[in-house]
Design a protein around this motif. Sequence first.
Motif, PDB file in Angstrom:
ATOM      1  N   LEU A 139       0.896  -1.192  -0.086  1.00 48.66           N
ATOM      2  CA  LEU A 139       0.204  -0.059  -0.064  1.00 48.66           C
ATOM      3  C   LEU A 139       1.030   1.066  -0.110  1.00 48.66           C
ATOM      4  O   LEU A 139       0.476   2.078  -0.797  1.00 48.66           O
ATOM      5  CB  LEU A 139      -0.750  -0.019   1.174  1.00 48.66           C
ATOM      6  CG  LEU A 139      -2.016  -1.223   1.315  1.00 48.66           C
ATOM      7  CD1 LEU A 139      -2.753  -1.182   2.570  1.00 48.66           C
ATOM      8  CD2 LEU A 139      -2.994  -0.982   0.107  1.00 48.66           C
ATOM      9  N   LEU A 140       2.088   1.264   0.805  1.00 50.13           N
ATOM     10  CA  LEU A 140       2.895   2.224   0.512  1.00 50.13           C
ATOM     11  C   LEU A 140       3.875   2.361  -0.330  1.00 50.13           C
ATOM     12  O   LEU A 140       5.119   1.854  -0.163  1.00 50.13           O
ATOM     13  CB  LEU A 140       3.507   2.470   2.056  1.00 50.13           C
ATOM     14  CG  LEU A 140       2.722   2.537   3.289  1.00 50.13           C
ATOM     15  CD1 LEU A 140       3.389   2.560   4.483  1.00 50.13           C
ATOM     16  CD2 LEU A 140       1.966   3.868   3.234  1.00 50.13           C
ATOM     17  N   GLN A 141       3.484   2.857  -1.489  1.00 50.29           N
ATOM     18  CA  GLN A 141       4.299   2.767  -2.714  1.00 50.29           C
ATOM     19  C   GLN A 141       4.273   3.960  -3.564  1.00 50.29           C
ATOM     20  O   GLN A 141       3.250   4.535  -3.564  1.00 50.29           O
ATOM     21  CB  GLN A 141       3.735   1.403  -3.470  1.00 50.29           C
ATOM     22  CG  GLN A 141       4.826   0.733  -4.536  1.00 50.29           C
ATOM     23  CD  GLN A 141       4.456  -0.254  -5.302  1.00 50.29           C
ATOM     24  OE1 GLN A 141       3.290  -0.498  -5.707  1.00 50.29           O
ATOM     25  NE2 GLN A 141       5.267  -1.454  -5.376  1.00 50.29           N
ATOM     26  N   ASP A 142       5.432   4.268  -3.918  1.00 51.87           N
ATOM     27  CA  ASP A 142       5.571   5.379  -4.806  1.00 51.87           C
ATOM     28  C   ASP A 142       6.061   5.032  -6.385  1.00 51.87           C
ATOM     29  O   ASP A 142       7.165   4.495  -6.429  1.00 51.87           O
ATOM     30  CB  ASP A 142       6.281   6.638  -4.027  1.00 51.87           C
ATOM     31  CG  ASP A 142       6.321   7.701  -5.095  1.00 51.87           C
ATOM     32  OD1 ASP A 142       5.365   8.108  -5.925  1.00 51.87           O
ATOM     33  OD2 ASP A 142       7.280   8.750  -4.788  1.00 51.87           O
ATOM     34  N   VAL A 143       5.450   5.564  -7.356  1.00 54.07           N
ATOM     35  CA  VAL A 143       6.087   5.185  -8.591  1.00 54.07           C
ATOM     36  C   VAL A 143       6.578   6.198  -9.319  1.00 54.07           C
ATOM     37  O   VAL A 143       5.597   7.390  -9.461  1.00 54.07           O
ATOM     38  CB  VAL A 143       5.182   4.239  -9.214  1.00 54.07           C
ATOM     39  CG1 VAL A 143       5.764   3.864 -10.856  1.00 54.07           C
ATOM     40  CG2 VAL A 143       4.986   2.967  -8.857  1.00 54.07           C
TER      41      VAL A 143
END
Length: 195
Positions: A25-29
């Motif tokens: 859930l804690l993901q940055d692309v």
Amino acid sequence: MKKLFGAILIAGLLVISMVTITRALLQDVEYVTGNKVIGATVNLQVGDNDPSTVSFIFNKVKPGEEREFSVPIASVGGYIGNFWYELNTSNSIEGENPESETETTGEGELDDCAEVFVNFENTDNGQVASSLDWTTVNQVGNQEQFWGNSPDAWVGTGVAQFNLKLRTDACESDSMGDGFDLDLVFHLEEVPAQN
């Protein structure tokens, strides 16, 4: 004991699954788009413009005088390459013939007595590399090569300055009014890939 071990195992699996879910859930692309790939070229720049518009005229040269021409040279296409130059003389003429001139037909005498000198300077650190020591103009060979030495490297990093000097210490009155063309041709050649 079995129940306690089972409870610890279930609790561990829950913690692992919660960490996995949280990580998911804690993901940055971030995307880096619009990129291009362009091949290097072999491109030699002489002076401030490319192609070069540099030229020189040593006008009204007197016996015992020295003139100088300097120009920056850089490899700007991405290939360092092998750098070399040609110094060519042609069109020796009698030109205007003052009264002191004894021979007024055929080739002029100025290229028989004038001498040229060439060196390269590293504009970054002031180092100088000699190329052509004082040589009579009509004795100059066509190709002076610089493969794998200082001027070659300086051209590659854009800190080379070409310096040409002309002196007329050995000239006398019979060279007055005479003239010749002095052409410079600079080369940069791709270095073949090593297997």
